[in-house]
Design an enzyme around this catalytic site. Structure first.
Site, PDB file in Angstrom:
ATOM      1  N   CYS A   2      76.262  13.272  41.394  1.00 50.61           N
ATOM      2  CA  CYS A   2      74.931  13.108  41.967  1.00 50.61           C
ATOM      3  C   CYS A   2      74.858  11.897  42.888  1.00 50.61           C
ATOM      4  CB  CYS A   2      73.926  12.909  40.844  1.00 50.61           C
ATOM      5  SG  CYS A   2      74.049  14.139  39.562  1.00 50.61           S
ATOM      6  N   ARG A  27      80.209  13.441  47.802  1.00 50.87           N
ATOM      7  CA  ARG A  27      80.349  13.249  46.357  1.00 50.87           C
ATOM      8  C   ARG A  27      80.415  14.576  45.606  1.00 50.87           C
ATOM      9  NH1 ARG A  27      78.467   8.072  44.150  1.00 50.87           N
ATOM     10  NH2 ARG A  27      77.962   9.231  42.276  1.00 50.87           N
ATOM     11  N   TRP A  74      74.575  17.273  40.886  1.00 46.88           N
ATOM     12  CA  TRP A  74      75.768  18.013  40.456  1.00 46.88           C
ATOM     13  C   TRP A  74      75.495  18.357  38.993  1.00 46.88           C
ATOM     14  CZ3 TRP A  74      79.974  17.432  37.020  1.00 46.88           C
ATOM     15  CH2 TRP A  74      81.118  18.176  37.335  1.00 46.88           C
ATOM     16  N   ASN A 100      70.995   9.368  38.269  1.00 51.99           N
ATOM     17  CA  ASN A 100      72.424   9.687  38.121  1.00 51.99           C
ATOM     18  C   ASN A 100      72.834   9.268  36.715  1.00 51.99           C
ATOM     19  OD1 ASN A 100      72.465  10.403  40.761  1.00 51.99           O
ATOM     20  ND2 ASN A 100      73.934   8.831  41.421  1.00 51.99           N
ATOM     21  N   GLY A 101      73.697  10.064  36.088  1.00 53.06           N
ATOM     22  CA  GLY A 101      74.166   9.718  34.738  1.00 53.06           C
ATOM     23  C   GLY A 101      73.756  10.780  33.746  1.00 53.06           C
ATOM     24  N   GLU A 488     101.195  15.560  42.769  1.00 48.26           N
ATOM     25  CA  GLU A 488     100.082  15.274  43.662  1.00 48.26           C
ATOM     26  C   GLU A 488      99.906  16.401  44.699  1.00 48.26           C
ATOM     27  OE1 GLU A 488      97.563  13.624  43.723  1.00 48.26           O
ATOM     28  OE2 GLU A 488      96.971  13.338  45.798  1.00 48.26           O
ATOM     29  N   LYS A 492      96.573  18.648  45.292  1.00 52.67           N
ATOM     30  CA  LYS A 492      95.918  18.738  46.616  1.00 52.67           C
ATOM     31  C   LYS A 492      95.678  20.204  46.981  1.00 52.67           C
ATOM     32  CE  LYS A 492      94.589  15.660  47.246  1.00 52.67           C
ATOM     33  NZ  LYS A 492      94.751  14.595  46.366  1.00 52.67           N
ATOM     34  N   GLU A 495      92.974  21.790  44.789  1.00 51.71           N
ATOM     35  CA  GLU A 495      91.640  21.247  45.058  1.00 51.71           C
ATOM     36  C   GLU A 495      90.986  21.880  46.274  1.00 51.71           C
ATOM     37  OE1 GLU A 495      91.210  16.631  43.717  1.00 51.71           O
ATOM     38  OE2 GLU A 495      92.630  16.982  45.318  1.00 51.71           O
ATOM     39  N   HIS A 511     113.709  26.208  31.884  1.00 57.54           N
ATOM     40  CA  HIS A 511     113.223  26.217  30.501  1.00 57.54           C
ATOM     41  C   HIS A 511     111.888  26.961  30.384  1.00 57.54           C
ATOM     42  CE1 HIS A 511     116.466  23.640  29.316  1.00 57.54           C
ATOM     43  NE2 HIS A 511     116.181  22.833  30.333  1.00 57.54           N
ATOM     44  N   LYS A 608      83.509  13.791  44.115  1.00 58.40           N
ATOM     45  CA  LYS A 608      84.373  12.699  44.563  1.00 58.40           C
ATOM     46  C   LYS A 608      84.598  11.683  43.451  1.00 58.40           C
ATOM     47  CE  LYS A 608      86.746  10.240  47.469  1.00 58.40           C
ATOM     48  NZ  LYS A 608      88.151  10.689  47.578  1.00 58.40           N
TER      49      LYS A 608
HETATM   50  C1  G6P Z   1      87.825  13.227  40.785  1.00 53.11           C
HETATM   51  C2  G6P Z   1      88.288  13.578  42.185  1.00 53.11           C
HETATM   52  C3  G6P Z   1      89.792  13.344  42.289  1.00 53.11           C
HETATM   53  C4  G6P Z   1      90.098  11.894  41.912  1.00 53.11           C
HETATM   54  C5  G6P Z   1      89.617  11.585  40.497  1.00 53.11           C
HETATM   55  C6  G6P Z   1      89.756  10.118  40.152  1.00 53.11           C
HETATM   56  O1  G6P Z   1      88.320  14.153  39.890  1.00 53.11           O
HETATM   57  O2  G6P Z   1      87.972  14.920  42.492  1.00 53.11           O
HETATM   58  O3  G6P Z   1      90.212  13.584  43.616  1.00 53.11           O
HETATM   59  O4  G6P Z   1      91.467  11.679  42.010  1.00 53.11           O
HETATM   60  O5  G6P Z   1      88.232  11.904  40.404  1.00 53.11           O
HETATM   61  O6  G6P Z   1      88.881   9.363  40.945  1.00 53.11           O
HETATM   62  P1  G6P Z   1      88.942   7.795  41.056  1.00 53.11           P
HETATM   63  O7  G6P Z   1      87.771   7.411  41.909  1.00 53.11           O
HETATM   64  O8  G6P Z   1      88.831   7.247  39.660  1.00 53.11           O
HETATM   65  O9  G6P Z   1      90.248   7.446  41.669  1.00 53.11           O
END
Ligand code: G6P
Length: 613
Positions: A2, A27, A74, A100-101, A488, A492, A495, A511, A608
């Site tokens: 949010c 976000r 959100w 928010n929260g 990673e 990516k 996502e 395995h 985000k």
């Molecule tokens: C969310 C985002 C990821 C990010 C993770 C950690 O899940 O979608 O892309 O890596 O949070 O975020 P931070 O701000 O703690 O690095």
């Protein structure tokens, strides 16, 4: 997650609020809303979907007031809908709140309020807040000038969980009350205008002078003044910070998307993060945090704790820390670490990595560790973020604002910063690893230009993306430090392209996962470690034999006859290779998503920064 925006000043509030919400879209959200004070009442417009729809709604032009609040939601409690969207009003329509929260005791509070005659229209936890405020307001002395402030304060004292809130009232039309606990909130000032936001980029266009609220702060904001209080309503002083990011940094510039812009900002982000820490023949400069030999000598174990991409940084730097410091390192996912009662004590160092500095699980993990007397260091990209207030020491990456949900420049900057930290630990402990440290330092200075070389060849990646974008499954494999890049890369792709993918240590393929290999399945192999080259090649030959097609990211000499699709990256010290090998793989995810016509900056269901558990 949010987003909150608020405005009080001499201008019409609604365009400023909408503009702020647009800046917070990154976000991640599913609905949006705005409330302003118009004559003697609160006018509220909300909808499910994008801020653009709110902006284009016909009613938006009826909002002329110069005080208001707005929100992108959100969904946590209650599905995405216009009723569940914020702002929420109390049943007497006196107060409007954006939040928010998560309010953990909302059921209990709702019961109390229902008994007191209040009604509810949404499924959210937030709706208890305006009703509680109204309840307390009705009990305060009518003549009290601080009646609104006191009512909000009493309401917040009843809330369990996390919150950042902004509240307006038709009964006191000249102020906004804001408060925070475990959720970020900032207040920008510019003459007789005040801007409120959950994240700095939302208001950076208007001012660089920003207060970052501390946990437990509550503030009364009027056009000409701001007064901060603690939770006992004692006045407190807060320092105005001058934010050096410029507004342009949170614009797309000449790029189609933030993600592409941020991928291209990596050379600069790496250079900025190195900053003055490396200078000729001198030990790495970490004088900003003054970690002493005594402090480090006591450490017998390091945990690197984080979520998502930041956790993959931990996997990438673990071998560097172990090699340079001789201290064993464990990498943990924050949401697991916080509940699994890890064996920690005053001799344990916890390094928490978080781009945003607001990830709830990472902050909770750090707090738990502190309660068990561990030493703590936070690595973040955001000045004054919540994690910085919890850790013994904070180190900043200097990547600039990262807006796209999928992290790119934060990842490479974090690896660079942590590699320098490992060198610094080694130098401080007098471990005499001079040769390797010297090599790493000089090679690190060359990273920005090597990243540029890769970016100049992005067309090769684009061409490969066109071949594979319709696939349903992909595999990323690597050994040792290349496995970190494989993890990673797989994240990516998932996502932003919604293609299922998995990452494996190459040696693990036989395995189990090899059972999934059949004709035309794509396996992306990352091969940068010369010592492990032959082994990695035979693992990949095993999948080719079973029909797979391969795409190889490498800086070694590889037989083109066996592997027709090779993308070459510059040679680099193996410890620094994850910073380079990930670049083509970020581009691959990007181009695949673009071929599929997807919104790369705002992938579905993702946020985000995940500020709730
Ligand atoms: C969310 C985002 C990821 C990010 C993770 C950690 O899940 O979608 O892309 O890596 O949070 O975020 P931070 O701000 O703690 O690095």
């Amino acid at each position: 997650m949010c987003g909150i925006v608020g405005y009080i000043g001499c201008k019409k509030a609604s365009p400023i609020l909408i503009n702020g919400l647009l800046k917070l879209e990154y976000r991640g959200y599913d609905s949006a809303g705005i409330a302003t004070i118009e004559n003697d009442k609160i006018c509220c417009i909300k909808n499910k979907g994008r801020v653009k729809e709110l902006q284009n709604s016909k009613d938006i032009n009826t909002l002329n007031g110069n005080i208001g609040i707005a929100h992108t939601r959100w969904a946590t409690h209650g599905k995405p809908s216009s009723t569940n969207a914020h702002p929420h009003l109390d049943s007497h329509k006196n107060f409007a709140v954006v939040h928010n929260g998560i309010i953990e005791n909302h059921n209990e509070l709702k019961k109390f309020l229902l008994d007191a005659g209040y009604t509810f229209s949404s499924e959210t936890d937030t709706e208890v807040i305006p009703n509680l405020i109204d309840y307390y307001y009705s009990k305060e002395d009518v003549a009290d000038k601080e009646r609104f402030l006191k009512a909000v304060n009493k309401a917040t004292l009843d809330l369990k969980g996390s919150f950042a809130i902004a509240v307006i009232s038709k009964l006191e039309k000249d102020k906004i009350i804001i408060a925070r606990k475990d959720s970020p909130l900032v207040l920008g000032v510019k003459d007789d205008e005040k801007y409120i936001a959950s994240d700095i980029p939302a208001i950076l266009e208007y001012t660089n002078d920003i207060y970052i609220l501390k946990d437990g702060d509550i503030a009364e904001v009027t056009q000409n003044d701001v007064v901060f209080y603690d939770k006992n309503l004692e006045k407190v002083r807060r320092e105005l910070e001058s934010i050096t990011w410029d507004a342009k940094a949170s614009d797309k510039g000449n790029f189609e998307d933030f993600m592409m812009k941020e991928i291209h900002e990596q050379p600069e982000a790496i250079r900025e993060t190195i900053g003055i820490r490396i200078t000729d023949n001198k030990p790495c400069d970490f004088s900003d945090i003054n970690i002493t030999k005594e402090y480090l000598s006591e450490i017998s174990k390091i945990y690197i704790v984080a979520c998502g991409t930041a956790m993959h940084v931990g996997v990438a730097v673990k071998p560097i820390f172990e090699k340079l410091t001789n201290i064993p390192v464990e990498v943990d996912i924050a949401s697991e670490f916080r509940y699994r009662e890890p064996l920690i004590n005053e001799n344990t160092l916890i390094i928490c990595i978080s781009q945003s500095g607001e990830t709830a699980d990472t902050i909770a993990a750090l707090k738990n560790a502190k309660e068990n007397y561990a030493k703590t260091i936070a690595i973040t990209n955001v000045t004054g973020s919540s994690i910085t207030r919890e850790a013994d020491f904070t180190l900043y990456t200097h990547a600039g604002p990262e807006i796209a949900v999928a992290s790119t420049k934060a990842y490479t900057s974090q690896i660079v910063l942590l590699t320098m930290l490992a060198m610094h630990f080694s130098e401080t402990l007098d471990l005499h690893k001079d040769e390797i440290i010297q090599n790493l330092k000089s090679e690190m200075m060359e990273l920005p230009s090597k990243v540029n070389i890769i970016l100049e060849n992005s067309d090769e990646i684009k061409a490969f993306a066109k071949k594979i974008y319709k696939e349903k499954d992909l595999f990323f494999v690597g050994r040792g430090i290349d496995y970190a890049a494989a993890m990673e890369a797989s994240l990516k792709l998932k996502e932003i392209s919604y293609i299922h993918s998995d990452s494996y240590q190459s040696g693990e393929l036989k395995h189990g996962p090899i059972a999934l290999i059949e004709d035309d399945v794509t396996v992306v192999g990352i091969l940068t470690d010369r010592r492990l080259l032959d082994k990695s090649i035979s693992n990949l030959q095993e999948v080719i034999t079973r029909g797979a097609k391969t795409f190889i990211i490498t800086n070694q000499d590889i037989d083109k006859k066996i592997f027709p699709n090779i993308f070459n990256i510059p040679k680099v010290h193996p410890f620094l290779s994850p910073t380079l090998s990930i670049i083509p793989l970020q581009l691959l995810a990007y181009y695949v998503a673009k071929e599929k016509g997807l919104d790369v900056d705002k992938p579905r269901n993702l946020a985000k920064s995940v500020t709730v558990e």
